[in-house]
Design a protein around this motif. Structure first.
Motif, PDB file in Angstrom:
ATOM      1  N   ILE A 218      16.979   1.305  -0.381  1.00  0.00           N
ATOM      2  CA  ILE A 218      15.765   1.822  -0.619  1.00  0.00           C
ATOM      3  C   ILE A 218      15.296   1.108  -1.808  1.00  0.00           C
ATOM      4  N   GLU A 219      15.724   0.905  -2.955  1.00  0.00           N
ATOM      5  CA  GLU A 219      15.158   0.040  -3.898  1.00  0.00           C
ATOM      6  C   GLU A 219      15.063  -1.116  -3.647  1.00  0.00           C
ATOM      7  N   HIS A 220      15.974  -1.857  -3.065  1.00  0.00           N
ATOM      8  CA  HIS A 220      15.666  -3.200  -2.622  1.00  0.00           C
ATOM      9  C   HIS A 220      14.346  -3.353  -1.670  1.00  0.00           C
ATOM     10  N   HIS A 221      14.361  -2.540  -0.893  1.00  0.00           N
ATOM     11  CA  HIS A 221      13.142  -2.654  -0.011  1.00  0.00           C
ATOM     12  C   HIS A 221      11.782  -2.497  -0.524  1.00  0.00           C
ATOM     13  N   VAL A 222      11.852  -1.382  -1.438  1.00  0.00           N
ATOM     14  CA  VAL A 222      10.766  -1.079  -2.450  1.00  0.00           C
ATOM     15  C   VAL A 222      10.377  -2.148  -3.447  1.00  0.00           C
ATOM     16  N   TRP A 223      11.367  -2.633  -4.320  1.00  0.00           N
ATOM     17  CA  TRP A 223      11.152  -3.680  -5.211  1.00  0.00           C
ATOM     18  C   TRP A 223      12.193  -4.854  -5.114  1.00  0.00           C
TER      19      TRP A 223
ATOM     20  N   HIS B  22       6.966  13.653  -4.657  1.00  0.00           N
ATOM     21  CA  HIS B  22       5.691  13.296  -3.356  1.00  0.00           C
ATOM     22  C   HIS B  22       6.411  13.832  -2.125  1.00  0.00           C
ATOM     23  N   GLY B  23       7.253  14.460  -2.144  1.00  0.00           N
ATOM     24  CA  GLY B  23       7.998  14.960  -0.745  1.00  0.00           C
ATOM     25  C   GLY B  23       8.495  14.116   0.153  1.00  0.00           C
ATOM     26  N   VAL B  24       9.015  12.869  -0.406  1.00  0.00           N
ATOM     27  CA  VAL B  24       9.437  11.950   0.579  1.00  0.00           C
ATOM     28  C   VAL B  24      10.939  12.058   0.640  1.00  0.00           C
ATOM     29  N   PRO B  25      11.374  12.339   1.713  1.00  0.00           N
ATOM     30  CA  PRO B  25      13.053  12.185   1.785  1.00  0.00           C
ATOM     31  C   PRO B  25      13.626  11.151   1.207  1.00  0.00           C
ATOM     32  N   TYR B  26      14.595  11.049   0.192  1.00  0.00           N
ATOM     33  CA  TYR B  26      15.378  10.158  -0.221  1.00  0.00           C
ATOM     34  C   TYR B  26      16.868  10.174   0.292  1.00  0.00           C
ATOM     35  N   VAL B  27      17.282   9.482   1.313  1.00  0.00           N
ATOM     36  CA  VAL B  27      18.383   9.559   1.917  1.00  0.00           C
ATOM     37  C   VAL B  27      19.701   8.848   1.274  1.00  0.00           C
TER      38      VAL B  27
ATOM     39  N   SER C  70       0.817  -1.194   0.063  1.00  0.00           N
ATOM     40  CA  SER C  70      -0.079   0.296  -0.032  1.00  0.00           C
ATOM     41  C   SER C  70       1.002   1.158   0.140  1.00  0.00           C
ATOM     42  N   GLY C  71       0.203   2.446  -0.027  1.00  0.00           N
ATOM     43  CA  GLY C  71       1.010   3.659  -0.009  1.00  0.00           C
ATOM     44  C   GLY C  71       1.861   3.733   1.395  1.00  0.00           C
ATOM     45  N   SER C  72       1.356   3.376   2.508  1.00  0.00           N
ATOM     46  CA  SER C  72       1.853   3.554   3.627  1.00  0.00           C
ATOM     47  C   SER C  72       2.852   2.554   3.751  1.00  0.00           C
ATOM     48  N   PHE C  73       2.758   1.346   3.076  1.00  0.00           N
ATOM     49  CA  PHE C  73       3.827   0.397   3.274  1.00  0.00           C
ATOM     50  C   PHE C  73       5.222   0.864   2.245  1.00  0.00           C
ATOM     51  N   TYR C  74       4.844   1.597   1.264  1.00  0.00           N
ATOM     52  CA  TYR C  74       6.061   2.012   0.352  1.00  0.00           C
ATOM     53  C   TYR C  74       6.711   3.346   1.041  1.00  0.00           C
ATOM     54  N   LEU C  75       5.878   3.997   1.424  1.00  0.00           N
ATOM     55  CA  LEU C  75       6.463   5.090   2.487  1.00  0.00           C
ATOM     56  C   LEU C  75       7.389   4.606   3.595  1.00  0.00           C
ATOM     57  N   ARG C  76       7.072   3.498   4.326  1.00  0.00           N
ATOM     58  CA  ARG C  76       7.642   3.144   5.352  1.00  0.00           C
ATOM     59  C   ARG C  76       9.016   2.373   4.822  1.00  0.00           C
ATOM     60  N   GLN C  77       9.046   1.728   3.721  1.00  0.00           N
ATOM     61  CA  GLN C  77      10.419   1.197   3.111  1.00  0.00           C
ATOM     62  C   GLN C  77      11.288   2.267   2.747  1.00  0.00           C
ATOM     63  N   VAL C  78      10.772   3.277   2.139  1.00  0.00           N
ATOM     64  CA  VAL C  78      11.787   4.509   1.919  1.00  0.00           C
ATOM     65  C   VAL C  78      12.234   5.144   3.043  1.00  0.00           C
ATOM     66  N   LEU C  79      11.477   5.581   4.070  1.00  0.00           N
ATOM     67  CA  LEU C  79      11.733   6.339   5.510  1.00  0.00           C
ATOM     68  C   LEU C  79      12.654   5.587   6.133  1.00  0.00           C
ATOM     69  N   ALA C  80      12.572   4.023   6.078  1.00  0.00           N
ATOM     70  CA  ALA C  80      13.286   3.378   7.073  1.00  0.00           C
ATOM     71  C   ALA C  80      14.544   2.628   6.409  1.00  0.00           C
ATOM     72  N   SER C  81      14.893   3.266   5.218  1.00  0.00           N
ATOM     73  CA  SER C  81      15.947   2.501   4.476  1.00  0.00           C
ATOM     74  C   SER C  81      17.033   4.065   4.202  1.00  0.00           C
ATOM     75  N   VAL C  82      18.261   3.762   3.877  1.00  0.00           N
ATOM     76  CA  VAL C  82      19.109   4.814   3.195  1.00  0.00           C
ATOM     77  C   VAL C  82      19.821   4.096   2.155  1.00  0.00           C
ATOM     78  N   ASP C  83      20.213   4.813   1.211  1.00  0.00           N
ATOM     79  CA  ASP C  83      21.264   4.579   0.142  1.00  0.00           C
ATOM     80  C   ASP C  83      22.508   4.950   0.347  1.00  0.00           C
ATOM     81  N   TYR C  84      23.450   4.283  -0.160  1.00  0.00           N
ATOM     82  CA  TYR C  84      24.655   4.506   0.190  1.00  0.00           C
ATOM     83  C   TYR C  84      25.300   5.188  -1.349  1.00  0.00           C
ATOM     84  N   HIS C  85      26.484   5.797  -1.373  1.00  0.00           N
ATOM     85  CA  HIS C  85      26.937   6.539  -2.599  1.00  0.00           C
ATOM     86  C   HIS C  85      26.814   5.326  -3.847  1.00  0.00           C
TER      87      HIS C  85
END
Length: 117
Positions: A38-43, A65-70, A6-21
């Motif tokens: 981030i990509e691994h947790h979403v897809w 969508h104004g979601v932080p991509y760290v 769901s939308g909240s599921f994907y939001l959690r995946q992005v907010l709880a993850s971080v990408d490295y360089h």
């Protein structure tokens, strides 16, 4: 509650993850392609090489969508982890009011789908 895919599921995946360089084959190889968290947790079904192609798409989706991509260095993340472990700082809180907007959208979409059946 958060529903799978769901939308909240994907939001959690992005907010709880971080990408490295990332981005170059050499950097990605040195990280073992584990720098695309981030990509691994979403897809999770994507291949490691597909993460490199999907990262710009994911970053653009988050921006729209104004979601932080760290994206940070491994060493900065390691320091943050150690600081949390030794009590120098705490983990950031999950933004519940922000997620509640997605939960409401999920609920409305679910109700609309049930009415159309």
């Amino acid at each position: 509650a958060c529903r799978p895919f769901s939308g909240s599921f994907y939001l959690r995946q992005v907010l709880a993850s971080v990408d490295y360089h990332m981005g170059s084959d050499h950097v990605d190889f040195m990280h073992g392609w584990l720098n695309y968290q981030i990509e691994h947790h979403v897809w999770p079904q994507l291949s490691m090489l597909s993460y490199q192609k999907s990262a710009p798409l994911m970053e653009d989706i988050c921006r729209r969508h104004g979601v932080p991509y760290v994206k940070q260095s491994v060493f900065r993340r390691l320091k943050k982890t150690v600081d949390i472990m030794v009590g120098n700082t705490t983990m950031r809180w999950f933004p519940e009011p922000y997620e509640n907007l997605y939960l409401e959208k999920d609920s409305l979409a679910e109700r609309a789908a049930m009415k159309s059946e």
